[in-house]
Motif scaffolding. Sequence first.
Motif, PDB file in Angstrom:
ATOM      1  N   SER A  30      -3.990  -1.847 -12.851  1.00 23.38           N
ATOM      2  CA  SER A  30      -5.220  -2.190 -12.124  1.00 23.38           C
ATOM      3  C   SER A  30      -5.059  -2.029 -10.609  1.00 23.38           C
ATOM      4  CB  SER A  30      -5.639  -3.634 -12.427  1.00 23.38           C
ATOM      5  OG  SER A  30      -4.606  -4.506 -12.022  1.00 23.38           O
ATOM      6  N   ARG A  31      -3.811  -1.917 -10.128  1.00 27.12           N
ATOM      7  CA  ARG A  31      -3.552  -1.756  -8.687  1.00 27.12           C
ATOM      8  C   ARG A  31      -3.334  -0.283  -8.312  1.00 27.12           C
ATOM      9  NH1 ARG A  31      -5.505  -5.694  -8.899  1.00 27.12           N
ATOM     10  NH2 ARG A  31      -4.787  -7.830  -8.553  1.00 27.12           N
ATOM     11  N   VAL A  32      -3.617   0.613  -9.243  1.00 30.44           N
ATOM     12  CA  VAL A  32      -3.404   2.045  -9.008  1.00 30.44           C
ATOM     13  C   VAL A  32      -4.757   2.745  -9.105  1.00 30.44           C
ATOM     14  CG1 VAL A  32      -2.188   4.109  -9.822  1.00 30.44           C
ATOM     15  CG2 VAL A  32      -1.094   1.866 -10.003  1.00 30.44           C
ATOM     16  N   HIS A  33      -5.024   3.665  -8.173  1.00 25.76           N
ATOM     17  CA  HIS A  33      -6.334   4.317  -8.093  1.00 25.76           C
ATOM     18  C   HIS A  33      -6.138   5.805  -7.821  1.00 25.76           C
ATOM     19  CE1 HIS A  33      -7.662   0.179  -7.746  1.00 25.76           C
ATOM     20  NE2 HIS A  33      -6.711   0.046  -6.845  1.00 25.76           N
ATOM     21  N   PRO A  34      -7.060   6.634  -8.305  1.00 28.92           N
ATOM     22  CA  PRO A  34      -6.900   8.073  -8.082  1.00 28.92           C
ATOM     23  C   PRO A  34      -7.060   8.439  -6.610  1.00 28.92           C
ATOM     24  CG  PRO A  34      -9.029   7.564  -9.100  1.00 28.92           C
ATOM     25  CD  PRO A  34      -8.267   6.286  -9.075  1.00 28.92           C
ATOM     26  N   LEU A  35      -6.225   9.361  -6.145  1.00 25.55           N
ATOM     27  CA  LEU A  35      -6.293   9.839  -4.759  1.00 25.55           C
ATOM     28  C   LEU A  35      -6.912  11.232  -4.771  1.00 25.55           C
ATOM     29  CD1 LEU A  35      -5.362   8.996  -1.866  1.00 25.55           C
ATOM     30  CD2 LEU A  35      -3.288  10.334  -2.289  1.00 25.55           C
ATOM     31  N   PRO A  36      -8.131  11.383  -4.221  1.00 26.28           N
ATOM     32  CA  PRO A  36      -8.788  12.694  -4.246  1.00 26.28           C
ATOM     33  C   PRO A  36      -7.921  13.766  -3.579  1.00 26.28           C
ATOM     34  CG  PRO A  36     -10.334  10.987  -3.587  1.00 26.28           C
ATOM     35  CD  PRO A  36      -8.978  10.347  -3.603  1.00 26.28           C
ATOM     36  N   PRO A  37      -8.035  15.021  -4.024  1.00 28.31           N
ATOM     37  CA  PRO A  37      -7.140  16.092  -3.559  1.00 28.31           C
ATOM     38  C   PRO A  37      -7.113  16.267  -2.046  1.00 28.31           C
ATOM     39  CG  PRO A  37      -8.591  16.869  -5.324  1.00 28.31           C
ATOM     40  CD  PRO A  37      -9.005  15.466  -5.019  1.00 28.31           C
ATOM     41  N   LYS A  38      -8.268  16.077  -1.367  1.00 23.63           N
ATOM     42  CA  LYS A  38      -8.269  16.345   0.082  1.00 23.63           C
ATOM     43  C   LYS A  38      -7.711  15.182   0.916  1.00 23.63           C
ATOM     44  CE  LYS A  38     -13.103  15.066   0.194  1.00 23.63           C
ATOM     45  NZ  LYS A  38     -14.464  15.542   0.113  1.00 23.63           N
ATOM     46  N   ILE A  39      -7.346  14.083   0.259  1.00 23.75           N
ATOM     47  CA  ILE A  39      -6.789  12.929   0.980  1.00 23.75           C
ATOM     48  C   ILE A  39      -5.269  12.979   0.879  1.00 23.75           C
ATOM     49  CG2 ILE A  39      -6.791  10.406   1.155  1.00 23.75           C
ATOM     50  CD1 ILE A  39      -9.522  11.712   1.692  1.00 23.75           C
ATOM     51  N   SER A  40      -4.580  12.921   2.050  1.00 22.60           N
ATOM     52  CA  SER A  40      -3.114  13.047   2.053  1.00 22.60           C
ATOM     53  C   SER A  40      -2.475  11.756   1.531  1.00 22.60           C
ATOM     54  CB  SER A  40      -2.621  13.322   3.475  1.00 22.60           C
ATOM     55  OG  SER A  40      -2.781  12.161   4.272  1.00 22.60           O
ATOM     56  N   PHE A  41      -1.188  11.853   1.205  1.00 21.08           N
ATOM     57  CA  PHE A  41      -0.467  10.656   0.751  1.00 21.08           C
ATOM     58  C   PHE A  41      -0.428   9.599   1.856  1.00 21.08           C
ATOM     59  CE2 PHE A  41       1.607  13.941  -2.017  1.00 21.08           C
ATOM     60  CZ  PHE A  41       1.018  13.501  -3.199  1.00 21.08           C
ATOM     61  N   ALA A  42      -0.235  10.041   3.111  1.00 27.86           N
ATOM     62  CA  ALA A  42      -0.234   9.074   4.221  1.00 27.86           C
ATOM     63  C   ALA A  42      -1.587   8.365   4.297  1.00 27.86           C
ATOM     64  CB  ALA A  42       0.078   9.793   5.533  1.00 27.86           C
ATOM     65  N   GLN A  43      -2.659   9.127   4.134  1.00 28.42           N
ATOM     66  CA  GLN A  43      -3.994   8.493   4.136  1.00 28.42           C
ATOM     67  C   GLN A  43      -4.135   7.538   2.945  1.00 28.42           C
ATOM     68  OE1 GLN A  43      -6.210  12.283   4.403  1.00 28.42           O
ATOM     69  NE2 GLN A  43      -7.281  11.358   6.142  1.00 28.42           N
ATOM     70  N   GLY A  44      -3.545   7.918   1.815  1.00 28.28           N
ATOM     71  CA  GLY A  44      -3.577   7.030   0.640  1.00 28.28           C
ATOM     72  C   GLY A  44      -2.896   5.695   0.918  1.00 28.28           C
ATOM     73  N   ALA A  45      -1.858   5.735   1.778  1.00 34.54           N
ATOM     74  CA  ALA A  45      -1.128   4.514   2.112  1.00 34.54           C
ATOM     75  C   ALA A  45      -1.899   3.641   3.104  1.00 34.54           C
ATOM     76  CB  ALA A  45       0.234   4.883   2.690  1.00 34.54           C
ATOM     77  N   ALA A  46      -3.025   4.153   3.609  1.00 34.18           N
ATOM     78  CA  ALA A  46      -3.822   3.415   4.601  1.00 34.18           C
ATOM     79  C   ALA A  46      -5.014   2.710   3.964  1.00 34.18           C
ATOM     80  CB  ALA A  46      -4.318   4.385   5.676  1.00 34.18           C
ATOM     81  N   ALA A  92       1.900  11.121 -15.856  1.00 35.89           N
ATOM     82  CA  ALA A  92       2.861  11.650 -14.876  1.00 35.89           C
ATOM     83  C   ALA A  92       2.232  12.829 -14.140  1.00 35.89           C
ATOM     84  CB  ALA A  92       4.139  12.079 -15.580  1.00 35.89           C
ATOM     85  N   GLY A  93       2.410  12.858 -12.812  1.00 41.50           N
ATOM     86  CA  GLY A  93       1.888  13.956 -12.002  1.00 41.50           C
ATOM     87  C   GLY A  93       0.579  13.624 -11.303  1.00 41.50           C
ATOM     88  N   ASP A  94      -0.125  12.558 -11.715  1.00 43.47           N
ATOM     89  CA  ASP A  94      -1.393  12.200 -11.051  1.00 43.47           C
ATOM     90  C   ASP A  94      -1.141  11.744  -9.611  1.00 43.47           C
ATOM     91  OD1 ASP A  94      -2.753  12.712 -13.378  1.00 43.47           O
ATOM     92  OD2 ASP A  94      -3.121  10.597 -13.888  1.00 43.47           O
ATOM     93  N   ARG A  95      -1.986  12.204  -8.691  1.00 39.33           N
ATOM     94  CA  ARG A  95      -1.945  11.702  -7.304  1.00 39.33           C
ATOM     95  C   ARG A  95      -2.684  10.366  -7.265  1.00 39.33           C
ATOM     96  NH1 ARG A  95      -4.299  13.793  -3.269  1.00 39.33           N
ATOM     97  NH2 ARG A  95      -2.685  14.393  -1.809  1.00 39.33           N
ATOM     98  N   VAL A  96      -2.071   9.353  -6.646  1.00 31.73           N
ATOM     99  CA  VAL A  96      -2.653   7.998  -6.660  1.00 31.73           C
ATOM    100  C   VAL A  96      -2.403   7.274  -5.342  1.00 31.73           C
ATOM    101  CG1 VAL A  96      -2.436   7.686  -9.184  1.00 31.73           C
ATOM    102  CG2 VAL A  96      -0.522   7.041  -7.683  1.00 31.73           C
ATOM    103  N   TYR A  97      -3.157   6.179  -5.154  1.00 30.34           N
ATOM    104  CA  TYR A  97      -2.793   5.196  -4.130  1.00 30.34           C
ATOM    105  C   TYR A  97      -2.741   3.830  -4.786  1.00 30.34           C
ATOM    106  CZ  TYR A  97      -7.669   3.513  -3.522  1.00 30.34           C
ATOM    107  OH  TYR A  97      -8.917   2.957  -3.694  1.00 30.34           O
ATOM    108  N   ASP A 110       0.843  -1.202   0.000  1.00 34.13           N
ATOM    109  CA  ASP A 110       0.000   0.000   0.000  1.00 34.13           C
ATOM    110  C   ASP A 110       0.876   1.249   0.000  1.00 34.13           C
ATOM    111  OD1 ASP A 110      -1.988  -1.856   0.338  1.00 34.13           O
ATOM    112  OD2 ASP A 110      -2.343  -1.406   2.455  1.00 34.13           O
ATOM    113  N   ALA A 111       0.644   2.115  -0.965  1.00 41.31           N
ATOM    114  CA  ALA A 111       1.403   3.364  -1.017  1.00 41.31           C
ATOM    115  C   ALA A 111       0.493   4.492  -1.442  1.00 41.31           C
ATOM    116  CB  ALA A 111       2.566   3.236  -2.009  1.00 41.31           C
ATOM    117  N   GLY A 112       0.860   5.712  -1.021  1.00 42.66           N
ATOM    118  CA  GLY A 112       0.273   6.933  -1.573  1.00 42.66           C
ATOM    119  C   GLY A 112       1.392   7.672  -2.268  1.00 42.66           C
TER     120      GLY A 112
END
Length: 320
Positions: A104-120, A81-86, A64-66
């Motif tokens: 298929s293991r990559v998903h968009p990370l909404p702007p208000k969600i931090s990278f740390a939250q993306g890793a969760a 390149a440049g897209d925020r993802v988890y 799991d990563a953000g």
Amino acid sequence: MKAIRVNEFGGPEVLKVQSVPDPRPDRGQVLVRVKAVGVNPVDTYIRSGAYARKPSLLYTPGMDAGGVVEAVGPDVKRFKAGDRVYTNGTITGAAAELAVCEQSRVHPLPPKISFAQGAALGVPYGTAYRSLFQRGHAQPGETVLVHGASGGVGTACVQLARAAGLMVIGSAGTDKGRSLVLEEGAHHVVDHRAPDYVDRIMTIAEGRGVDLIMEMLANVNLAKDLTMLAAGGRVVVIGNRGAIEINPREAMAREAAILGVMLWGATEAELAGIHSALVAGLENGTLRPIIGYELPLAEAPRAHQRVLEPGAYGKIVLIP
Ligand code: NAP
């Protein structure tokens, strides 16, 4: 790049930071610059060599990563390149500065969600969603006991169940954990270390019992769980660390079901459904991953110890 490498199975001390060549994405793959890595209990089972699914050595742990897309393989259209993802799985290992993933293991990370939250998200929220809805068939109006609600999977279960209209009872072993469970949406909280916690739950459930139990430690709780179920109730076994004796009559009398869940058992279609639902929940604010501890990547051994200690508080992440 810097990455955590495991040369031999063993204790947390086998996790070492090393310099390795930057990985490159092939067809259908995405290269992610990792900003945060989720540490899950399963990472420790794999590292110890005790887990059924063992990677071949040398390997970099973590699923799991953000982060931010660094580059994509030739035919990848969904990301640039440049897209925020988890991520909910990588090919090269998430505990590194860069990780290659199947798209298929990559998903968009909404702007208000931090990278740390993306890793969760990947393992904890994926497991919580699968347990509640794909295995437990949770319905609005039902009562759910999230048995172990203060950790990564538990906080996710509480938020998902509350948003879906269930009556939520959570359990935790510390005051801090119980406060968190209430803040995240549980209607009631109990102490799973208190001798009378079963009576408390039966009082809250008005003697009828609970419809669903999300169980994080079945080898300790399953026998008692069966006595707390309403007719037609279901226990979903999420976490288990040993054997336990149960009385099958308790299940028979209630026409209850004990259901196992294994996130690896989800099909591609089920995983796609899970992550569509999770992204929607992140966007509409019902899902808010809780980060309890952030540690530098080099402190991976400490994170592997901490994730197995009592007193959970949301998620532990490593920052490369
Ligand atoms: P975590 O963040 O470390 O949380 C562990 C949780 O278990 C905490 O809420 C903790 O509460 C609770 N707990 C401790 N003693 C308990 C007891 N006697 N009764 C009930 N709960 C108790 O771990 P996690 O990431 O949420 O994962 C939870 C479990 O699910 C782990 O065993 C993990 O391996 C498993 N899991 C399974 C799958 C699958 O596919 N089946 C997927 C993900 C995780 P306190 O610390 O407050 O006491």
